[in-house]
Design an enzyme around this catalytic site. Structure first.
Site, PDB file in Angstrom:
ATOM      1  CG  MET A 144       1.440   3.362  -8.124  1.00 31.96           C
ATOM      2  SD  MET A 144       0.800   5.014  -7.712  1.00 31.96           S
ATOM      3  CE  MET A 144      -0.793   4.607  -7.030  1.00 31.96           C
ATOM      4  CG  HIS A 175      -7.144   4.309  -9.497  1.00 35.14           C
ATOM      5  ND1 HIS A 175      -7.741   5.176 -10.391  1.00 35.14           N
ATOM      6  CD2 HIS A 175      -5.804   4.406  -9.737  1.00 35.14           C
ATOM      7  CE1 HIS A 175      -6.810   5.748 -11.130  1.00 35.14           C
ATOM      8  NE2 HIS A 175      -5.639   5.303 -10.747  1.00 35.14           N
TER       9      HIS A 175
END
Length: 709
Positions: free
Chosen positions: A322, A448
């Site tokens: 990520m 997110h």
């Protein structure tokens, strides 16, 4: 709107220039002006040829969808409007004098169909320009001659993929496909267009399909055509599962239209086009994929009165998949990035991720070695928190562990200016709780991202209880800067996307526990329109991660924690069977090194399959309805602030079927009253998770819907 002029050589110029719009679009007003100019040029004997072009940076973007939806409510009138537009374009083709499209920039949909009606298409060499017929991506089909002219021009086998997939290509790629006839330097575009009109154009103004003896080489009644349509139909069915009527209509337009003359083919296209405009699938897709995404990208929910934040440098804590992906996105937007991890090896590996992506772009001729050097130069891989000094924003992307997140928050904030923003990339842990570790909770927010970040376009922005309007506005500016689409939600465990996405996976696990055949579960997920079945998706997410998140939730909630019917399934696979998911090579599926994945044959030993299986439609209903019920709860609890964000988030975040319009639009499509009634039946059979919240009952009782149109 439409400028008209004639020069001394008898060349008329019809120039699109809609002053009140950022781009030229086709609507009732602009088409009336264009029609007037076209017939004026045709009727004027002094006019030897016509250039159709644009005064704006782009050519014509296509139809005005607001106008299209409004006019299509009356199907009979919509059909007449379509016939009228087809006649206009046919009159251009049969004008007896040449028309050339001077394509200076992007020409999409109806804009490119104008070009197709001209006798020649000359495009400026502008690598940022896009040419194509993307109507399929919003549930429509090319309705101004595209399905008839493009196959006749470049062949059925080339044209069908362009239309069915809604591909958009740059001018050079369009030239290679035969979609344009020439690509010239921008400064020479009009010069070359005029030269063609006065030269070759004087004898080349009859389209091939208007010449005696013309035949479509790949028509369905030819051997090659039979192969193309047979394979095409099979591939189309496999990809769409019959959920997108416009795709089948495109195939039918081409199949039927290539067997008849062009004028009959255009009538066939018009009828299918109007059928598309009447479909619930098209209206759902236009609403969500065009209007709602457009509003999100314009930052419609950005707090007012906050100056736009200009970003130059950001920090990322954690160089795993990520963090590395976020570093790629930020550096691609020209930002300096500090990519920090606990070891230099890990930080360097995170930077190498961007290098790998750039190598792929270079191989595809979308970037150069110089581009790679420049972008990698923006990323500093380090273990030093001092390198974070001067960052406007720091994004934490470490493990889903409160203690670790708290530690890195404190260490990072010690290096930041008082007004810097700190964001967490957590997918489930409440932002308000994580902000307790911050010395400035007003500047703390959730960002997110979705994996893989380089391909996933959505960012879910989560506002904690203490998050200020200024922080929210500045966070939205960052998402726009890195060219992602933001949705804004309020704090909650799992927020919106993770919370609702989990219901799809959990329902699949519950079905397995009930004795439903694994293959039926997976096929139902795909038939519903989801990208993959729920068991495969669970494997991809990681069964171990899902189990870890549930364990953290159980610890956080204590006695208030309520396990669902999927929990024993997950516990068995992870704790007793050691099947952790795709990364480990085994989960609900086996992942052989030298072959395709396959459902684990021993699943039936642990989850016996019942003799009597439910109907496919019933399994589909459970898998998709549960997502809408949970979305309604998020709306009722004010986790989701805007209906549009719910639909956009579901489609872009986890692949909810676009033809359903999103998790909210699906309720409207079914109807509030029948949806509530069907959910009550599901709740009686399978559990309270299907029980409609009060919001839906009240709306059903009052005869309301979420959207007005």
């Amino acid at each position: 709107m439409i400028e008209y002029s004639i020069d001394g050589d008898g060349i008329a110029a019809i120039v699109w220039n809609m002053a009140d719009r950022p781009m030229n679009v086709m609507n009732g007003e602009s088409l009336a002006a264009f029609r007037e100019a076209v017939y004026k040029a045709i009727a004027d004997k002094a006019v030897k040829g016509v250039i159709v072009t644009s005064a704006k940076g782009d050519f014509v973007a296509g139809a005005d969808l607001v106008n299209l939806l409004k006019e299509s409510k009356d199907a009979a009138k919509a059909l007449q409007n379509s016939f009228a537009l087809q006649k206009l374009f046919r009159d251009i083709e049969k004008a007896g004098k040449p028309f050339v499209a001077a394509i200076n920039g992007t020409a999409l949909g109806g804009g490119y169909e104008i070009c197709l009606a001209c006798h020649r298409r000359i495009a400026a060499d502008n690598p940022k320009a896009l040419i194509g017929l993307p109507e399929a991506t919003i549930g429509l089909l090319p309705g101004a001659g595209g399905t008839q002219r493009l196959p006749r021009m470049i062949g059925v086998s080339k044209a069908l993929p362009m239309m069915l997939e809604g591909r958009k290509v740059d001018p050079k790629a369009a030239l290679a496909l035969g979609m344009v006839d020439e690509v010239v330097p921008p400064g020479e575009l009009l010069i070359r267009a005029k030269a063609w009109l006065l030269g070759e154009g004087q004898t080349a103004h009859v389209k091939p399909w208007d010449q005696k003896g013309f035949r479509v080489p790949e028509a369905a009644n030819t051997p090659k055509g039979m192969q193309v349509f047979t394979a095409g139909n099979a591939m189309l069915r496999a990809r769409t599962m019959g959920n997108y009527p416009n795709a089948q209509y495109i195939m039918s337009c081409v199949y039927e239209g290539m067997l008849v003359d062009i004028d009959t083919g255009l009538k066939i296209e018009s009828r299918y086009f109007v059928a598309c405009t009447q479909s619930k699938e098209a209206r759902n897709m236009i609403r969500s994929l065009f209007f709602s995404i457009g509003e999100a990208n314009k930052l419609a929910n950005r707090p007012k009165g906050v100056p736009t934040q200009a970003y130059t440098k950001i920090g990322i804590l954690g160089a795993g998949m990520m963090g590395a992906g976020i570093a790629w996105a930020a550096s691609s937007a020209g930002l300096q990035v500090v990519l920090l991890d606990s070891t230099q090896e890990s930080a360097d590996r995170g930077k190498a991720y961007s290098a790998g992506l750039l190598d792929k772009r270079i191989k595809a001729k979308k970037a150069t070695e110089a581009d790679k050097e420049k972008q990698l130069g923006l990323i500093t891989a380090t273990t030093s928190y001092e390198a974070l000094k001067g960052c406007d924003l720091v994004i934490e992307a470490v493990f889903e562990d409160r203690a670790i997140k708290a530690e890195v928050t404190k260490r990072a904030e010690a290096q930041l200016a008082a007004d810097a923003i700190f964001a967490s990339n957590t997918s489930t842990l409440p932002i308000t709780g994580l902000a307790e570790a911050s010395a400035r909770p007003a500047n703390f927010i959730g960002l997110h991202f979705f994996s893989p970040v380089d391909r996933m376009p959505l960012v879910e922005i989560i506002r904690g209880k203490a998050t200020s309007d200024e922080t929210l506005a500045r966070a939205m500016d960052f998402v726009k800067k890195i060219r992602k689409t933001p949705i804004v939600v309020n704090d909650s465990r799992g927020f919106y996307t993770s919370r609702v996405f989990a219901t799809y996976v959990n329902e699949g696990l519950s079905l397995l526990a009930e004795g439903v055949a694994p293959a039926l579960i997976e096929n139902a997920g795909k038939a519903a329109g989801m990208p993959v079945g729920p068991l495969a998706l669970a494997d991809e997410v990681s069964l171990e991660l899902m189990h870890r998140i549930r364990s953290q939730t159980r610890r956080d909630l204590g006695a208030a924690y309520k396990p669902d019917s999927s929990e024993p399934v997950l516990g068995l696979l992870v704790e007793k069977l050691g099947r952790m998911g795709k990364k480990a090579g085994k989960g609900f599926y086996d992942y052989p090194v030298d072959g395709k994945k396959r459902l684990w044959p021993e699943l039936a030993q642990h989850f016996p399959v019942k003799a009597e299986q439910p109907a496919l439609a019933d399994v589909i209903k459970r898998l998709v309805y549960i997502q809408s019920v949970e979305t309604a709860r998020c709306l009722e609890e004010k986790v989701v602030i805007d209906l549009r964000d719910a639909d956009v988030g579901s489609i872009m975040g986890w692949g909810f079927p676009p033809f359903r319009g999103g998790t909210v639009s699906q309720i409207d499509t079914v109807g509030l009253q029948p949806f509530v009634a069907e959910c009550d039946q599901l709740a009686q059979k399978f559990g309270s998770r299907f029980t409609p919240p009060k919001l839906l009952r009240d709306m059903a009782a009052e005869g309301r819907s979420f959207y007005t149109a």
